[in-house]
Design a protein around this motif. Structure first.
Motif, mmCIF file in Angstrom:
data_model
loop_
_atom_site.group_PDB
_atom_site.id
_atom_site.type_symbol
_atom_site.label_atom_id
_atom_site.label_comp_id
_atom_site.label_asym_id
_atom_site.label_seq_id
_atom_site.Cartn_x
_atom_site.Cartn_y
_atom_site.Cartn_z
ATOM 1 N N ALA A 126 4.324 -9.358 3.557
ATOM 2 C CA ALA A 126 4.305 -8.369 4.638
ATOM 3 C C ALA A 126 3.801 -7.019 4.129
ATOM 4 C CB ALA A 126 5.688 -8.228 5.258
ATOM 5 N N LEU A 127 4.170 -6.651 2.919
ATOM 6 C CA LEU A 127 3.664 -5.406 2.326
ATOM 7 C C LEU A 127 2.148 -5.468 2.168
ATOM 8 C CD1 LEU A 127 6.432 -4.803 -0.360
ATOM 9 C CD2 LEU A 127 5.930 -3.303 1.586
ATOM 10 N N LEU A 128 1.644 -6.591 1.691
ATOM 11 C CA LEU A 128 0.195 -6.752 1.553
ATOM 12 C C LEU A 128 -0.496 -6.706 2.914
ATOM 13 C CD1 LEU A 128 -0.008 -9.549 -1.172
ATOM 14 C CD2 LEU A 128 -0.521 -7.116 -1.442
ATOM 15 N N ALA A 129 0.122 -7.306 3.918
ATOM 16 C CA ALA A 129 -0.460 -7.292 5.262
ATOM 17 C C ALA A 129 -0.530 -5.866 5.809
ATOM 18 C CB ALA A 129 0.355 -8.180 6.197
ATOM 19 N N ARG A 130 0.467 -5.070 5.508
ATOM 20 C CA ARG A 130 0.442 -3.664 5.943
ATOM 21 C C ARG A 130 -0.692 -2.910 5.265
ATOM 22 N NH1 ARG A 130 5.040 -0.006 7.014
ATOM 23 N NH2 ARG A 130 3.185 0.938 7.804
ATOM 24 N N LEU A 131 -0.954 -3.224 4.010
ATOM 25 C CA LEU A 131 -2.026 -2.542 3.275
ATOM 26 C C LEU A 131 -3.410 -3.037 3.673
ATOM 27 C CD1 LEU A 131 -0.450 -2.352 -0.277
ATOM 28 C CD2 LEU A 131 -1.081 -0.418 1.177
ATOM 29 N N GLU A 132 -3.468 -4.210 4.277
ATOM 30 C CA GLU A 132 -4.757 -4.816 4.616
ATOM 31 C C GLU A 132 -5.591 -3.933 5.533
ATOM 32 O OE1 GLU A 132 -6.423 -8.908 6.711
ATOM 33 O OE2 GLU A 132 -4.277 -8.536 6.592
ATOM 34 N N GLY A 133 -4.988 -3.318 6.497
ATOM 35 C CA GLY A 133 -5.738 -2.516 7.455
ATOM 36 C C GLY A 133 -5.861 -1.049 7.079
ATOM 37 N N GLU A 185 -2.600 0.860 -2.816
ATOM 38 C CA GLU A 185 -3.842 0.359 -2.243
ATOM 39 C C GLU A 185 -3.955 -1.130 -2.552
ATOM 40 O OE1 GLU A 185 -8.539 1.245 -3.004
ATOM 41 O OE2 GLU A 185 -7.165 2.960 -3.016
ATOM 42 N N LEU A 186 -4.460 -1.877 -1.583
ATOM 43 C CA LEU A 186 -4.625 -3.320 -1.738
ATOM 44 C C LEU A 186 -5.780 -3.630 -2.682
ATOM 45 C CD1 LEU A 186 -3.934 -6.247 -0.746
ATOM 46 C CD2 LEU A 186 -5.629 -5.890 1.049
#
Length: 139
Positions: A23-30, A75-76
């Motif tokens: 979920a953390l990575l998904a938040r950083l995706e955009g 940052e992702l």
């Protein structure tokens, strides 16, 4: 249990195994980057718990962190996932090929009625018992 591996693929899969980290990575995706407090805001866990998750993601190379003053920005970095995708694609090719062969087999082999299993109507009935099931009454 904390698991430290030197294999980048192992670290990537270990980092991705947790739903909070995904979920953390998904938040950083955009986003180009988000502060730790912005990342932690929607999660019902403490900031130290989020920091531990970010440590795992950072160790796997999935995020990078930069500190400016008191603010830590994240940052992702999706590059480590490429190796994981290549590993998964190998098995996708295997299963796609196996399922294609199965489909071809099923489509080419017609099933004749005598090969099919008999319907319940065609089966022979069981003979009637002389007494009903259960205990036999004493005389």
């Amino acid at each position: 249990m904390v698991y430290h591996s030197s294999n980048p693929l192992d670290r990537t899969f270990a980092a991705l195994s947790d739903p909070t980290r995904r979920a953390l990575l998904a938040r950083l995706e955009g986003e180009k980057s988000l502060s730790v407090s912005e990342l932690a805001q929607p999660f019902p866990v403490s900031l130290p718990a989020i920091m531990k998750h970010l440590d795992v993601l950072s160790d796997a190379g999935l995020i990078s962190r930069a500190k400016t003053g008191r603010t830590v920005m994240c940052e992702l970095n999706a590059a480590p996932m490429e190796q994981a995708m290549e590993w998964l694609a190998r098995y996708q090719r295997f299963w796609t090929s196996a399922l294609d062969r199965l489909a071809a087999f099923v489509e080419e082999e017609p099933c004749s009625p005598n090969q099919a299993s008999p319907s319940p109507d065609d089966s022979t009935p069981h003979p009637q018992r002389s007494s009903p099931p259960g205990r036999t009454p004493k005389k």
